[in-house]
Design a protein around this motif. Structure first.
Motif, PDB file in Angstrom:
ATOM      1  N   PRO A 164       0.671  -1.039  -0.064  1.00  0.00           N
ATOM      2  CA  PRO A 164      -0.100  -0.093  -0.020  1.00  0.00           C
ATOM      3  C   PRO A 164       1.051   1.178  -0.041  1.00  0.00           C
ATOM      4  CG  PRO A 164       0.167  -0.867   2.244  1.00  0.00           C
ATOM      5  CD  PRO A 164       0.918  -1.946   1.168  1.00  0.00           C
ATOM      6  N   ARG A 165       0.208   2.263  -0.484  1.00  0.00           N
ATOM      7  CA  ARG A 165       1.063   3.756  -0.093  1.00  0.00           C
ATOM      8  C   ARG A 165       0.516   4.442   0.803  1.00  0.00           C
ATOM      9  NH1 ARG A 165       4.950   6.599  -1.531  1.00  0.00           N
ATOM     10  NH2 ARG A 165       4.664   8.615  -1.992  1.00  0.00           N
ATOM     11  N   PHE A 166       1.449   5.177   1.535  1.00  0.00           N
ATOM     12  CA  PHE A 166       1.268   6.030   2.858  1.00  0.00           C
ATOM     13  C   PHE A 166       1.827   7.302   2.532  1.00  0.00           C
ATOM     14  CE2 PHE A 166       0.659   2.039   4.786  1.00  0.00           C
ATOM     15  CZ  PHE A 166      -0.471   2.095   5.787  1.00  0.00           C
ATOM     16  N   ASP A 167       0.897   8.222   2.645  1.00  0.00           N
ATOM     17  CA  ASP A 167       1.437   9.647   2.274  1.00  0.00           C
ATOM     18  C   ASP A 167       1.597  10.311   3.907  1.00  0.00           C
ATOM     19  OD1 ASP A 167       1.921   9.516  -0.478  1.00  0.00           O
ATOM     20  OD2 ASP A 167      -0.281   9.959  -0.549  1.00  0.00           O
ATOM     21  N   VAL A 168       2.687  10.560   4.261  1.00  0.00           N
ATOM     22  CA  VAL A 168       2.679  11.055   5.750  1.00  0.00           C
ATOM     23  C   VAL A 168       3.120  12.719   5.726  1.00  0.00           C
ATOM     24  CG1 VAL A 168       3.803  10.504   7.943  1.00  0.00           C
ATOM     25  CG2 VAL A 168       3.532   8.695   6.387  1.00  0.00           C
ATOM     26  N   THR A 169       2.396  13.344   6.764  1.00  0.00           N
ATOM     27  CA  THR A 169       2.495  14.579   6.728  1.00  0.00           C
ATOM     28  C   THR A 169       2.628  14.680   8.260  1.00  0.00           C
ATOM     29  OG1 THR A 169       1.265  15.341   5.111  1.00  0.00           O
ATOM     30  CG2 THR A 169       1.910  17.121   6.536  1.00  0.00           C
ATOM     31  N   ARG A 170       3.630  15.194   8.761  1.00  0.00           N
ATOM     32  CA  ARG A 170       3.909  15.584  10.369  1.00  0.00           C
ATOM     33  C   ARG A 170       4.282  17.003  10.644  1.00  0.00           C
ATOM     34  NH1 ARG A 170       8.528  12.248  13.661  1.00  0.00           N
ATOM     35  NH2 ARG A 170       8.160  13.123  15.764  1.00  0.00           N
ATOM     36  N   GLN A 171       3.532  17.516  11.774  1.00  0.00           N
ATOM     37  CA  GLN A 171       3.649  18.742  12.242  1.00  0.00           C
ATOM     38  C   GLN A 171       3.900  18.526  13.705  1.00  0.00           C
ATOM     39  OE1 GLN A 171       0.648  20.983  10.607  1.00  0.00           O
ATOM     40  NE2 GLN A 171       1.603  21.483   8.917  1.00  0.00           N
ATOM     41  N   GLY A 172       5.145  18.638  14.355  1.00  0.00           N
ATOM     42  CA  GLY A 172       5.244  18.416  15.747  1.00  0.00           C
ATOM     43  C   GLY A 172       4.614  17.192  16.374  1.00  0.00           C
ATOM     44  N   ASP A 173       3.626  17.244  17.127  1.00  0.00           N
ATOM     45  CA  ASP A 173       2.951  16.359  17.772  1.00  0.00           C
ATOM     46  C   ASP A 173       1.738  15.752  16.921  1.00  0.00           C
ATOM     47  OD1 ASP A 173       4.793  15.816  19.880  1.00  0.00           O
ATOM     48  OD2 ASP A 173       3.764  17.269  21.160  1.00  0.00           O
ATOM     49  N   ALA A 174       1.554  16.145  15.728  1.00  0.00           N
ATOM     50  CA  ALA A 174       0.447  15.836  15.146  1.00  0.00           C
ATOM     51  C   ALA A 174       0.951  14.835  13.827  1.00  0.00           C
ATOM     52  CB  ALA A 174      -0.497  16.590  14.684  1.00  0.00           C
ATOM     53  N   MET A 175       0.263  14.046  13.293  1.00  0.00           N
ATOM     54  CA  MET A 175       0.694  13.314  12.048  1.00  0.00           C
ATOM     55  C   MET A 175      -0.611  12.915  11.110  1.00  0.00           C
ATOM     56  SD  MET A 175       2.934  10.028  11.658  1.00  0.00           S
ATOM     57  CE  MET A 175       4.536  10.445  11.938  1.00  0.00           C
ATOM     58  N   THR A 176      -0.504  13.254   9.847  1.00  0.00           N
ATOM     59  CA  THR A 176      -1.543  12.557   9.017  1.00  0.00           C
ATOM     60  C   THR A 176      -0.993  11.383   8.006  1.00  0.00           C
ATOM     61  OG1 THR A 176      -2.829  14.559   9.279  1.00  0.00           O
ATOM     62  CG2 THR A 176      -3.263  12.907   7.208  1.00  0.00           C
ATOM     63  N   LEU A 177      -1.716  10.387   8.117  1.00  0.00           N
ATOM     64  CA  LEU A 177      -1.037   8.873   7.319  1.00  0.00           C
ATOM     65  C   LEU A 177      -2.365   9.191   6.333  1.00  0.00           C
ATOM     66  CD1 LEU A 177      -0.237   8.236  10.388  1.00  0.00           C
ATOM     67  CD2 LEU A 177       1.095   6.817   8.758  1.00  0.00           C
ATOM     68  N   VAL A 178      -1.790   9.240   5.027  1.00  0.00           N
ATOM     69  CA  VAL A 178      -3.007   8.716   3.989  1.00  0.00           C
ATOM     70  C   VAL A 178      -2.914   7.508   3.521  1.00  0.00           C
ATOM     71  CG1 VAL A 178      -4.287   9.515   1.933  1.00  0.00           C
ATOM     72  CG2 VAL A 178      -3.491  11.183   3.584  1.00  0.00           C
ATOM     73  N   TYR A 179      -3.478   6.333   3.785  1.00  0.00           N
ATOM     74  CA  TYR A 179      -3.443   5.032   3.183  1.00  0.00           C
ATOM     75  C   TYR A 179      -3.947   4.984   1.918  1.00  0.00           C
ATOM     76  CZ  TYR A 179      -4.765   0.211   2.882  1.00  0.00           C
ATOM     77  OH  TYR A 179      -4.910  -1.244   2.287  1.00  0.00           O
ATOM     78  N   ARG A 180      -3.395   4.219   0.665  1.00  0.00           N
ATOM     79  CA  ARG A 180      -3.946   3.963  -0.433  1.00  0.00           C
ATOM     80  C   ARG A 180      -3.616   2.523  -0.986  1.00  0.00           C
ATOM     81  NH1 ARG A 180      -2.644   9.497  -0.803  1.00  0.00           N
ATOM     82  NH2 ARG A 180      -4.467  10.846  -1.610  1.00  0.00           N
ATOM     83  N   SER A 181      -4.602   1.844  -1.301  1.00  0.00           N
ATOM     84  CA  SER A 181      -4.729   0.588  -1.743  1.00  0.00           C
ATOM     85  C   SER A 181      -5.730   0.128  -2.517  1.00  0.00           C
ATOM     86  CB  SER A 181      -4.195  -0.476  -0.519  1.00  0.00           C
ATOM     87  OG  SER A 181      -3.998  -1.783  -1.010  1.00  0.00           O
ATOM     88  N   SER A 182      -5.452  -0.692  -3.583  1.00  0.00           N
ATOM     89  CA  SER A 182      -6.568  -1.106  -4.276  1.00  0.00           C
ATOM     90  C   SER A 182      -7.307  -2.410  -3.525  1.00  0.00           C
ATOM     91  CB  SER A 182      -6.227  -1.494  -5.643  1.00  0.00           C
ATOM     92  OG  SER A 182      -4.991  -2.630  -5.425  1.00  0.00           O
ATOM     93  N   ARG A 183      -6.422  -2.909  -2.374  1.00  0.00           N
ATOM     94  CA  ARG A 183      -6.727  -4.108  -1.698  1.00  0.00           C
ATOM     95  C   ARG A 183      -8.064  -3.553  -0.445  1.00  0.00           C
ATOM     96  NH1 ARG A 183      -1.957  -5.255  -2.907  1.00  0.00           N
ATOM     97  NH2 ARG A 183      -1.125  -4.869  -0.905  1.00  0.00           N
ATOM     98  N   HIS A 184      -7.969  -2.262  -0.211  1.00  0.00           N
ATOM     99  CA  HIS A 184      -8.818  -1.780   0.824  1.00  0.00           C
ATOM    100  C   HIS A 184      -8.840  -2.359   2.303  1.00  0.00           C
ATOM    101  CE1 HIS A 184     -10.373   1.181  -2.055  1.00  0.00           C
ATOM    102  NE2 HIS A 184     -10.515   0.064  -2.997  1.00  0.00           N
ATOM    103  N   PHE A 185      -7.447  -2.627   2.666  1.00  0.00           N
ATOM    104  CA  PHE A 185      -7.226  -3.037   3.851  1.00  0.00           C
ATOM    105  C   PHE A 185      -7.031  -2.029   5.160  1.00  0.00           C
ATOM    106  CE2 PHE A 185      -6.683  -7.431   1.782  1.00  0.00           C
ATOM    107  CZ  PHE A 185      -7.334  -8.104   2.806  1.00  0.00           C
ATOM    108  N   GLU A 186      -7.892  -1.265   5.105  1.00  0.00           N
ATOM    109  CA  GLU A 186      -7.879  -0.090   5.874  1.00  0.00           C
ATOM    110  C   GLU A 186      -7.889  -0.403   7.333  1.00  0.00           C
ATOM    111  OE1 GLU A 186     -10.149  -0.083   3.442  1.00  0.00           O
ATOM    112  OE2 GLU A 186      -9.616   1.395   1.929  1.00  0.00           O
ATOM    113  N   ASP A 187      -8.481  -1.376   7.494  1.00  0.00           N
ATOM    114  CA  ASP A 187      -8.732  -1.815   8.815  1.00  0.00           C
ATOM    115  C   ASP A 187      -7.157  -2.566   9.478  1.00  0.00           C
ATOM    116  OD1 ASP A 187     -11.474  -1.405   9.526  1.00  0.00           O
ATOM    117  OD2 ASP A 187     -11.905  -3.021   8.133  1.00  0.00           O
ATOM    118  N   LEU A 188      -6.625  -3.234   8.606  1.00  0.00           N
ATOM    119  CA  LEU A 188      -5.220  -3.464   8.756  1.00  0.00           C
ATOM    120  C   LEU A 188      -4.463  -2.529   9.136  1.00  0.00           C
ATOM    121  CD1 LEU A 188      -3.414  -6.109   8.801  1.00  0.00           C
ATOM    122  CD2 LEU A 188      -3.134  -5.922   6.519  1.00  0.00           C
TER     123      LEU A 188
END
Length: 179
Positions: free
Chosen positions: A117-141
């Protein structure tokens, strides 16, 4: 999906429930591989979906909860089986920030045919956003792996998962470190 994901899933089922449940699950689930997995083999993600569905039917535990629990288990196994990924890392945010550029790059060296899968990560100090992308859609994993990472490093963070995909189909996970 790489076979090690399947072997780890079956090991989790055996440890949490029983070897008999593993046998029943593999024997009664229609699997193209026949349920014979090797760690280095590659298998269709549909087989994992079928196995998790079968486990859910037998345990009464919802599929998303089982997949998240597997994410926790899998992260712990990664820490044991690939300790070099953890060298010099002292917290979950530093580890998660390295998923694409370091960890996935190393995984592809070990398993060149892995479809990660692909993870786009943005971090600002004590906060982080990860955007998960995958054709298999295992977001729960992915959710369970993130939780497993926080647990592994003994870190407290608020984890919020977007309820819908963004415009590009990615699922956003927002983490805020708690003091």
């Amino acid at each position: 999906m790489k076979g090690m994901v399947f072997t780890e899933f079956l090991e989790m089922v055996e440890a949490r429930w029983s070897p008999d449940l593993v046998d029943d699950l593999v024997d009664s689930t229609p699997l193209a591989s026949g349920g014979r997995y090797t760690a280095v083999g590659t298998y269709g993600h549909e087989e994992m979906v079928a196995l998790v569905d079968g486990l859910s039917e037998r345990t009464g535990i919802a599929v998303p909860d089982l997949i998240r629990a597997f994410g926790h288990h899998l992260f712990g196994r990664f820490a044991v089986s690939h300790p070099t990924f953890f060298g010099g890392i002292s917290n979950a945010f530093d580890f998660l920030e390295r998923i694409e550029d370091v960890i996935h790059a190393e995984v592809l060296k070990l398993y060149p045919d892995a479809l990660l899968p692909r993870f786009d990560v943005t971090r600002q100090g004590d906060a982080m956003t990860l955007v998960y992308r995958s054709s298999r859609h295992f977001e729960d994993l992915a959710h369970g792996l993130i939780e497993g990472c926080l647990e592994h490093f003994g870190e407290r963070a608020r984890l919020v998962r977007a309820s819908r995909p963004d415009a590009d189909g990615g699922i956003r996970f927002h983490l805020t470190r708690m003091q």
